[in-house]
Design a protein around this motif. Structure first.
Motif, PDB file in Angstrom:
ATOM      1  N   ASP A  30       0.906  -1.307   0.042  1.00 47.23           N
ATOM      2  CA  ASP A  30      -0.104  -0.023   0.116  1.00 47.23           C
ATOM      3  C   ASP A  30       0.973   1.222   0.263  1.00 47.23           C
ATOM      4  OD1 ASP A  30      -2.204  -1.529   0.248  1.00 47.23           O
ATOM      5  OD2 ASP A  30      -2.641  -1.387   2.325  1.00 47.23           O
ATOM      6  N   ARG A  55       1.187   4.254  -2.926  1.00 46.11           N
ATOM      7  CA  ARG A  55       1.096   5.560  -2.605  1.00 46.11           C
ATOM      8  C   ARG A  55       2.266   6.739  -2.707  1.00 46.11           C
ATOM      9  NH1 ARG A  55      -2.407   8.320   1.006  1.00 46.11           N
ATOM     10  NH2 ARG A  55      -2.064  10.770   0.694  1.00 46.11           N
ATOM     11  N   ALA A  58      -1.544   4.097   6.665  1.00 50.07           N
ATOM     12  CA  ALA A  58      -1.423   2.631   6.040  1.00 50.07           C
ATOM     13  C   ALA A  58      -1.089   1.547   6.644  1.00 50.07           C
ATOM     14  CB  ALA A  58      -0.381   2.803   4.717  1.00 50.07           C
TER      15      ALA A  58
END
Length: 277
Positions: free
Chosen positions: A47, A51, A257
């Motif tokens: 994740d 990002r 996250a």
């Protein structure tokens, strides 16, 4: 494109290694950052990598996920890597003591242990005490793996606790039928019904895992808090980009996250991120 590998990444990063630190990539080229990360970070760091790429056009992150002990061996043997994120401080110390780290490591997250059992519960395990019952098939990570060491510490701390026998850890360890090289392998064995129980991190009980398993919590006073440090490696071809990634992990987006994937926020993360700005 985010690249994930669970085996040793070989070779150089190509044209990216020729770029000046912090410089914008040339047309048709991209900077590539290689991150070696503990297996338990797979979902969270995937994740974070996505990002980071979104906020850093022209930059790509590729991951090598494995047990921390395996990653350290690869780093010491010269594997190409820019950043190392460990599931404990012991293996991070092995890297720093070898002179392979650029800066002091920063703690970016914590974790706790849970016991997972198959949803069908073939071992009829209803409480932690049942793990010491003879004849069960229990899977742990090997002692060299951070979660394996943490698991054994938790079992020892439960010995003599109210409701637990003085030889509890010995009885549980006698039921161990397999010792795995990383925490994901423990999860897989339980998911497949090849074990009656296993000890993993809370963060490893992802939605897909939760659908086919049950969880027994270990009381906080007997649990072990795992510490996750991260560092830029000396062999990095782009230390500036590596530092930016570390700062991103320590920053608000990275911490969100990690929390979304079940990790515990590190109080040191905010101050460490501020120092790196």
């Amino acid at each position: 494109m985010l690249t994930i590998r669970r085996t040793w990444l070989r070779g150089a990063t190509g044209a990216a290694a020729l770029l000046l630190a912090g410089a914008a990539p040339l047309r048709g080229q991209s900077e590539v950052l290689t991150v070696f990360a503990a297996a338990s970070l797979t979902e969270a760091f995937t994740d974070i990598g996505q990002r980071f790429e979104q906020e850093s056009p022209g930059r790509r992150v590729r991951f090598n996920y494995a047990g921390s002990q395996q990653l350290v061996l690869q780093i010491q043997q010269g594997a190409q890597a820019d950043v190392f994120a460990s599931a404990d401080e012991r293996w991070m110390k092995a890297v720093t003591d070898s002179g392979l780290a650029v800066d002091a490591p920063a703690v970016f997250a914590h974790n706790r242990l849970v016991v997972v059992i198959p949803a069908a519960n073939p071992g009829r395990i209803d409480r932690l005490q049942d793990l010491g019952r003879r004849g069960l098939k229990i899977v742990l990570a090997a002692g060299a793996v951070p979660v394996g060491r943490y698991s054994r510490q938790a079992l020892e701390q439960l010995e003599g606790a109210p409701g637990f026998t003085a030889d509890y850890a010995t009885r549980v360890l006698a039921n161990v039928v397999s010792q795995e090289e990383n925490v994901k392998a423990v999860v897989t064995k339980v998911q497949l019904g090849e074990a009656d129980a296993g000890i993993v991190y809370r963060s490893d009980v992802t939605p897909s895992v939760a659908r086919v398993t049950r969880v027994l919590d270990i009381p906080d006073e007997y649990n072990v808090v795992a510490t996750y440090p991260i560092v830029v490696l000396r062999q990095s071809a782009n230390q500036e980009m590596a530092r930016r990634f570390v700062a991103f992990v320590l920053g608000a987006a990275g911490q969100r996250a990690l929390a979304a994937r079940g990790f515990i926020h590190s109080d040191a993360a905010a101050s460490a991120a501020a120092e790196k700005r």
